[in-house]
Structures are given as C-alpha cells and as structure tokens.
Design a protein around this motif. Structure first.
Motif, PDB file in Angstrom:
ATOM      1  N   VAL A 116       0.866  -1.185   0.000  1.00  0.00           N
ATOM      2  CA  VAL A 116       0.000   0.000   0.000  1.00  0.00           C
ATOM      3  C   VAL A 116       0.903   1.234   0.000  1.00  0.00           C
ATOM      4  N   ALA A 117       0.878   1.968  -1.089  1.00  0.00           N
ATOM      5  CA  ALA A 117       1.780   3.117  -1.238  1.00  0.00           C
ATOM      6  C   ALA A 117       1.019   4.425  -1.161  1.00  0.00           C
ATOM      7  N   ASP A 118       1.510   5.339  -0.357  1.00  0.00           N
ATOM      8  CA  ASP A 118       1.008   6.708  -0.368  1.00  0.00           C
ATOM      9  C   ASP A 118      -0.480   6.823  -0.051  1.00  0.00           C
ATOM     10  N   MET A 119      -0.842   6.386   1.149  1.00  0.00           N
ATOM     11  CA  MET A 119      -2.228   6.600   1.584  1.00  0.00           C
ATOM     12  C   MET A 119      -2.525   8.089   1.768  1.00  0.00           C
ATOM     13  N   HIS A 120      -1.536   8.859   2.227  1.00  0.00           N
ATOM     14  CA  HIS A 120      -1.714  10.303   2.499  1.00  0.00           C
ATOM     15  C   HIS A 120      -2.910  10.554   3.423  1.00  0.00           C
ATOM     16  N   TYR A 121      -3.039   9.724   4.425  1.00  0.00           N
ATOM     17  CA  TYR A 121      -4.189   9.818   5.333  1.00  0.00           C
ATOM     18  C   TYR A 121      -4.100  11.077   6.200  1.00  0.00           C
ATOM     19  N   ALA A 122      -5.229  11.722   6.421  1.00  0.00           N
ATOM     20  CA  ALA A 122      -5.233  12.886   7.322  1.00  0.00           C
ATOM     21  C   ALA A 122      -6.315  12.695   8.396  1.00  0.00           C
ATOM     22  N   ASN A 123      -7.498  13.280   8.176  1.00  0.00           N
ATOM     23  CA  ASN A 123      -8.488  13.307   9.260  1.00  0.00           C
ATOM     24  C   ASN A 123      -9.770  12.542   8.940  1.00  0.00           C
ATOM     25  N   GLY A 124      -9.640  11.515   8.156  1.00  0.00           N
ATOM     26  CA  GLY A 124     -10.799  10.644   7.885  1.00  0.00           C
ATOM     27  C   GLY A 124     -11.845  11.306   7.008  1.00  0.00           C
ATOM     28  N   GLU A 125     -13.067  11.248   7.469  1.00  0.00           N
ATOM     29  CA  GLU A 125     -14.201  11.717   6.668  1.00  0.00           C
ATOM     30  C   GLU A 125     -14.078  13.187   6.284  1.00  0.00           C
ATOM     31  N   LYS A 126     -13.395  13.963   7.144  1.00  0.00           N
ATOM     32  CA  LYS A 126     -13.275  15.409   6.880  1.00  0.00           C
ATOM     33  C   LYS A 126     -12.257  15.727   5.792  1.00  0.00           C
ATOM     34  N   THR A 127     -11.408  14.768   5.491  1.00  0.00           N
ATOM     35  CA  THR A 127     -10.338  15.023   4.522  1.00  0.00           C
ATOM     36  C   THR A 127     -10.754  14.532   3.141  1.00  0.00           C
ATOM     37  N   LEU A 128     -10.880  15.492   2.255  1.00  0.00           N
ATOM     38  CA  LEU A 128     -11.459  15.171   0.949  1.00  0.00           C
ATOM     39  C   LEU A 128     -10.442  14.609  -0.036  1.00  0.00           C
ATOM     40  N   CYS A 129     -10.957  14.060  -1.101  1.00  0.00           N
ATOM     41  CA  CYS A 129     -10.116  13.413  -2.114  1.00  0.00           C
ATOM     42  C   CYS A 129      -9.521  14.433  -3.069  1.00  0.00           C
ATOM     43  N   LEU A 130      -8.423  14.071  -3.640  1.00  0.00           N
ATOM     44  CA  LEU A 130      -7.797  14.875  -4.686  1.00  0.00           C
ATOM     45  C   LEU A 130      -7.900  14.114  -6.001  1.00  0.00           C
ATOM     46  N   ASP A 131      -7.999  14.868  -7.067  1.00  0.00           N
ATOM     47  CA  ASP A 131      -7.917  14.287  -8.411  1.00  0.00           C
ATOM     48  C   ASP A 131      -8.814  13.072  -8.606  1.00  0.00           C
ATOM     49  N   VAL A 132     -10.085  13.273  -8.316  1.00  0.00           N
ATOM     50  CA  VAL A 132     -11.063  12.236  -8.668  1.00  0.00           C
ATOM     51  C   VAL A 132     -12.048  12.857  -9.663  1.00  0.00           C
ATOM     52  N   LEU A 133     -12.833  12.044 -10.301  1.00  0.00           N
ATOM     53  CA  LEU A 133     -13.795  12.558 -11.275  1.00  0.00           C
ATOM     54  C   LEU A 133     -14.861  13.398 -10.568  1.00  0.00           C
ATOM     55  N   PRO A 134     -15.433  14.391 -11.244  1.00  0.00           N
ATOM     56  CA  PRO A 134     -16.489  15.216 -10.621  1.00  0.00           C
ATOM     57  C   PRO A 134     -17.599  14.340 -10.037  1.00  0.00           C
ATOM     58  N   SER A 135     -17.879  13.237 -10.685  1.00  0.00           N
ATOM     59  CA  SER A 135     -18.948  12.354 -10.197  1.00  0.00           C
ATOM     60  C   SER A 135     -18.581  11.685  -8.872  1.00  0.00           C
ATOM     61  N   GLN A 136     -17.298  11.557  -8.581  1.00  0.00           N
ATOM     62  CA  GLN A 136     -16.859  10.917  -7.334  1.00  0.00           C
ATOM     63  C   GLN A 136     -16.692  11.925  -6.206  1.00  0.00           C
ATOM     64  N   ASN A 137     -16.574  13.189  -6.568  1.00  0.00           N
ATOM     65  CA  ASN A 137     -16.038  14.197  -5.667  1.00  0.00           C
ATOM     66  C   ASN A 137     -16.866  14.452  -4.410  1.00  0.00           C
ATOM     67  N   ALA A 138     -18.150  14.405  -4.522  1.00  0.00           N
ATOM     68  CA  ALA A 138     -19.024  14.891  -3.456  1.00  0.00           C
ATOM     69  C   ALA A 138     -18.743  14.262  -2.092  1.00  0.00           C
ATOM     70  N   SER A 139     -18.746  12.954  -2.012  1.00  0.00           N
ATOM     71  CA  SER A 139     -18.607  12.315  -0.688  1.00  0.00           C
ATOM     72  C   SER A 139     -17.272  11.592  -0.534  1.00  0.00           C
ATOM     73  N   CYS A 140     -16.333  11.886  -1.395  1.00  0.00           N
ATOM     74  CA  CYS A 140     -15.065  11.152  -1.375  1.00  0.00           C
ATOM     75  C   CYS A 140     -14.137  11.698  -0.295  1.00  0.00           C
ATOM     76  N   SER A 141     -13.564  10.822   0.507  1.00  0.00           N
ATOM     77  CA  SER A 141     -12.697  11.245   1.609  1.00  0.00           C
ATOM     78  C   SER A 141     -11.682  10.147   1.920  1.00  0.00           C
ATOM     79  N   ASP A 142     -10.912  10.366   2.980  1.00  0.00           N
ATOM     80  CA  ASP A 142      -9.990   9.333   3.473  1.00  0.00           C
ATOM     81  C   ASP A 142     -10.682   7.987   3.673  1.00  0.00           C
ATOM     82  N   LEU A 143     -11.991   8.041   3.920  1.00  0.00           N
ATOM     83  CA  LEU A 143     -12.705   6.783   4.162  1.00  0.00           C
ATOM     84  C   LEU A 143     -12.696   5.885   2.925  1.00  0.00           C
TER      85      LEU A 143
END
Lengths: 382, 382
Positions: free
Chosen positions: A43-70
């Motif tokens: 498992v490389a580069d999880m870049h984990y921060a604060n769970g649900e509050k930490t949003l995703c980077l570089d995902v499709l607009p369709s994924q963006n809304a609820s995407c997080s560390d979870l």
C-alpha cells in the motif's frame, strides 16, 4: 459520489464479519503457508489525514461529493478481503502530515484495517509522514507500538544508523518441510528519508552509507546461514526491498522495457528520486540476493522494469487524499512468492516471484500480471 | 634517446648531493611550514616494473632508444628538487604488476626517490599494483613497511573495511601559531579497488559503503574537533581526497568547464570510472569538508572541473612505462594550501588551495595554475 453508500455498508460488514486470516500476527515468525505461497500487499502513499473530513484529490467530478480518506480505508479493506495477504507493507506517506490534525490519530485510522485484519503488517516512512504533530522518529516509534506490526525503528544489534525504520524480516519455509527452519525469502525495509539536509543538494533524501552497510552485512549473514547447515543451498535466498523514494536508476525505463505506466513528468524523466546517486542500486547488485525493489512516492507511475537482473517496481498511488489522475483508478501492488514442489510431496525453496496490481474499481480489476523472478532463469541471468 | 645520458648524470648527481628537505619524515605529525604553506606532489600511474630493462610506451621515436623506468625515476627526482613538497602522494598503479619480475623490488625502485628525499610520502593502490608477485593486501603491507611513509593498510580503530589503504592524515597549523594543535587541512586516502568482483557488473571497482561510513565518521569527528576547543571555528577545516579510479561524476566536464584536457576516449565519455555509481560523490558533498578530489588512472586526462563546489582533478600520467601519448609530456600535479596571515604576524587557518602541473620537459614547464578553493568564496558558494 456513487460508491459512497456502498462503501459505508461495506465497512460495517467488514467490521462485523472479519474472519481469521491465513496468518496470525501474534506469531512473530513469518512463514510460507501450506500452499507454498507467501503473499505481500503493498500500500503506497495513503496520504491519510483526518478521515471523513479530509477530501479526495484528483477524482472525477462524479466521485467528488462524498469522497474522503474513508475511501482509502475502504480500499484497504477490499484489498485485504480479495487477496488475503500474508503481510501488508505500507511504503510511506502513510499519513499526510500537513493536513493531519494529529499524527497519532491519523495513523490509528490509516492502519486500522490492517490491524483489524489480524494480518502482520509493516510500514516505512515517506517524505510526508513527519509533517504533522510528530517527528520522523516519533512517527516510527508510534508505528512500532501499534498492534500486529512487525515494524522496527532500527535493526537489532546496530548501534547507529541513519533514518528511522530500517529492519529486515525472514520468511521461513513451509512448516514440516525441509526448509521449515530456514528463511527462504528475505524482506528488507529501509528509510529513504524525506528531503536533503545538505545545502548544496536540493530535493529528496537518499539511502545513506550506514544503511547500506547494514544491508550488506545482513544480506551476507543471511546468505551464509542459507548456504550452510540443514539443506545447504548454493545461493542466497531471494530478497525483496521496500522503501519510499525511487532510486535514480528507476529513470532507466520507457514504454519499451517496462510493464505498467510512467505518467509523472517531474524532472523531465518522470522519476522523483534524489538529485544525487547514493549508490544503493550498486550495493543491491553487489549483494545479489534482492530480486525486486518496491517503492511509492510517484503516484502516477506504477511500472516495473528490470535493470541488471533487479526489478524496480512502483506500486502506484493508493490513497484518495494523495494527488493522482482523475479517472485513473487508485491501485495497489501484490507480490506472491511460490515455493517449488519437491518430489517428496513437500515444499522446497522459492521457485518464482510474481506480481500484479489491482485497481480500486467495482471488480478490483487485476492488471499487469508478470513474473518478476524465477529460479529457473537464475542460471541464465547470472 | 636525447635525454638518456643527461638523465643518468642527473641521477648520479641527485644521489650524491641530495639535501635536507623542508620536512623531516621521522617527525610523523604533518604541519604547515614557517611560510604558512603545505605542498603536496601527486605522482599518478608510475607503472614501474624492472627499471632499466623496462622500456617506455608511447614516446616519440627520438626518445625511444634508451627510455625506460629510469626516466620515471629521474622525473620524480626532478619534481622533488623543483617543488620541495611537504608530502608526496602516489595515487596508484605505482607498479605495473604484469611486467614486474618481483613486486617488492619494483616498489623499492619506484618509491626510492621519495624515500631518499626524506620527505614523508604515502601511496594508495591502483588496479595494476596487485598483478605481480604480491596480492593487493601484500602490496599495501609492503608499502606500509617502507621508510618514511605515512601510509597505512587500514584506519585506526576500524574493525572491518573494504580494501587496503584507507586512512587519513591531519596537517597541523604552523608551530607556535594559534592553530598549532589543530588539523587545519585533512587528507583522506582511499582504496578505489581494481576490478568489479560482481558478475553482473563489468569494469572497474568502486568505493564501498564501508569505506564511505569510515570517511563520514572521520570527517564528522575532525569537524567536531575543529569547531570546538582552542580557536573554535565555524566550519570544518578543508579536506582533500586522493585515490586512483575517477568517480562517475568526472564525466560532468567538457572543455567549457574544465582546466586541462580530456583526451581519453574510453566509454564514449573519456572517463574510465566504474560502470556503476557507488555514491561516494554524494557522500563527499554531504560531508562538506572535502574541497578537491585527486585521481589518476586515465593517463591522458589531466583536468580539474568543479561540481557542486568540489573540484574533481586528474594528475595526468607520470610514468614512462604507462600508456600515454607520444609528444604529450608526462606530468605531475602539485597542490599547495596556504594559510591566512593573522594580524598578530602569525598564521591562521587555510586561506586558499592552489594547483598546477609540471611537464617532464627541459624546464619542467608549469601549466594550468588555478585556485581550487579559497576561504573567501566559502560564503558565496554555500
């Protein structure tokens, strides 16, 4: 995001019905299983921060809304369920210190699926792990204190060594086989550092001479043990090395001699290694036992390429809070070493080392399967 | 050969009238002289074999008839007389083992002028020294037993290290000055090996991690001593490193950024380094004290070029039984470190390090003088 609810349900299911894995972590000695296999999930580069509050980077607009560390958490759970590895290796940038409110809490969450799985796991550090509330040493010490991990801050019997998280693990042959008491696969974990501390050298850090001397000595000691005693062998057992930052030699490949992709554009050659060569590749070639190196760091490189009979592999970015490329799935690398079946219906030493990756899509699509090393090619390749 | 008779007369004269040099070798502690200078003569690639019976390579037809190892001997004598160095450094391929009937006798003859001069001298090994009647260890042990040498087989207090001939020397400040008891110039000597012992790596050898760890520790210890105690300093004293085989980084130069010439054509880039990078240049940059590196090995390269504030220098071929280029004089490199004059009419620490070469022609023509390092440029160059 489409997958969001499914993932949450999935997480609950996983927490409730988690079953006994193939290898119990309390048993500190790693060993090939009864099927003559030992499987490692990287498992490389999880870049984990604060769970649900930490949003995703570089995902499709369709994924963006609820995407997080979870989503990262869910992906680990899925990978563990799908592959049932014997060991999980986190190759650094496990947490993204800058965005983490509390490094310890970020690690608790990041490694939770591994711990819950009861599978032995280890971690090395990347260049971002120490950017939060804990120092580099603090992060590694915290990891070592976590459940089910075989990580160590430094090797046994070594007085001083650069970095935090240099250690090795031996993987014994199948129980009741001739190789029961021998390490037939050797795993090396190194701290490739964070950033250069030398004013005249910019960029990323490198593996230091003290670490290389430790590696050399360890490799020589393991070789000696392997070629002596019960079932004496002609050569060292194969080894695998895991760390975070690629070696400068990763720049040796293009589409003509790699499996996977190189989509990074940093530094012209797409490889974010140190700007200097500290010689670890030479040291690996000279030692001769390590057949493959596995790193992270460059999230949108996921290739393996062979140089002087050593496979240099990336895992590809795993974490959703790490940069990536929208539409290009997060992924993980699996390595499986397989033992030779002996005439006696038992198991011998390692016959082959294979790898593949899985994408975090609906079917965890398996891609880029290849043989990294095989015993039969040993002779021809020197 | 035109010079033949002159040389013989010269040798006789030198033997008879040799005078007391500036530095008595029996005094083991090296020290800057009363003029605030410390001068080093580098002799690269003598390729000595059997004296008069061993003929010259690559000389003009007019020189060929009576040219032998004795011309090499005469050249050393002339250089010592002309420069009166405080230390003579032989950077390997001191003898050419293949053609030597007896390695010990070849060494006796090769180092005789240095021993006769009563000037302290040291040697490291090249790739040809062990090709005669003595092993690499044997050659180095023999050297260490010779008169007036400060050479060592291995560093003090080091249990195991790769190679034979790794050691360092400290050069104290002027007597009765503030720096009397400090090493103001540090000299490092390393065994760069001969040929790769690793099947998968062809070509020349390299400086190993164990040697680099020793260098790192020594450099750190010397720095600590220098910035503490009497006349505490802000930075480490400058250092110079001597060995035989050039580092791969020597390939960084062309006529636009070097002083001297690169006439070799080996490997495309004209540098016969190891085919792999073992990281010693990185280790040197990281340590920070070494300002210049001096090698031999490539007889018809004689340049210095600066990379990351470290001067990488060749001496150019010295020996007449070594390949060269007819009509292109054999040569030697001189380095002089000069101390700063203090307000008190005494001497401080090192202010500058200069170099030049001398050709083995009628006037020992001095060429390519340049400042390698100066204290005043320290700040600007980081």
């Amino acid at each position: 995001m489409k997958l969001g609810m499914n993932f949450m349900i999935f997480l609950v299911l996983v927490s409730c019905f988690w079953l006994v894995p193939t290898f119990a972590a309390k048993q500190q000695k790693l060993r090939f299983d009864e099927n003559g296999e030992f499987k490692i999930l990287q498992v490389a580069d999880m870049h984990y921060a604060n769970g649900e509050k930490t949003l995703c980077l570089d995902v499709l607009p369709s994924q963006n809304a609820s995407c997080s560390d979870l989503n990262t958490t869910a992906f680990i759970h899925r990978m563990i369920l799908a592959e049932k590895p014997n060991l999980i290796v986190f190759t650094g940038d496990n947490i993204f210190g800058f965005d983490s409110a509390n490094s310890a809490k970020s690690m608790d969450a990041a490694f939770a699926p591994a711990i819950a799985s009861n599978i032995p796991w280890v971690a090395v550090l990347g260049n971002h792990d120490q950017e939060g509330t804990l120092s580099r040493e603090g992060v590694m010490k915290y990891i070592v204190g976590m459940n089910n991990t075989l990580s160590r801050v430094k090797p046994r019997k070594v007085r001083s060594i650069d970095g935090f998280g240099n250690y090795n693990l031996e993987v014994g042959g199948v129980r009741d086989s001739d190789f029961e008491k021998k390490s037939v696969l050797n795993l090396y974990f190194l701290d490739s550092g964070d950033y250069s501390k030398v004013a005249k050298i910019s960029g990323y850090d490198w593996i230091k001479p003290s670490q290389q001397v430790w590696f050399e000595k360890t490799s020589a000691k393991l070789r000696k043990k392997y070629i002596k005693g019960h079932v004496p062998q002609k050569e060292a057992a194969p080894g695998l090395a895991y760390f975070h930052i690629p070696l400068p030699e990763y720049a040796s490949f293009d589409s003509s001699n790699m499996t996977g992709v190189k989509m990074e554009t940093d530094g012209g050659d797409g490889i974010s290694s140190a700007s200097v060569n500290s010689g670890f590749f030479t040291t690996l070639v000279a030692a001769g036992d390590v057949k493959a190196v596995f790193v992270g760091h460059d999230h949108i490189n996921d290739f393996c390429g062979k140089l002087m009979d050593i496979q240099l592999c990336y895992a590809g970015g795993f974490g959703y809070h790490a940069y990536g490329q929208a539409g290009w799935s997060r992924r993980a690398r699996v390595v499986v070493a397989s033992l030779e079946k002996t005439g006696k219906g038992s198991w011998g030493d390692v016959e082959s080392i294979k790898t593949w990756k899985r994408l975090d899509d609906e079917h965890l699509t398996r891609i880029d399967s290849e043989v990294l090393w095989s015993k039969s090619s040993r002779g021809s390749s020197g």
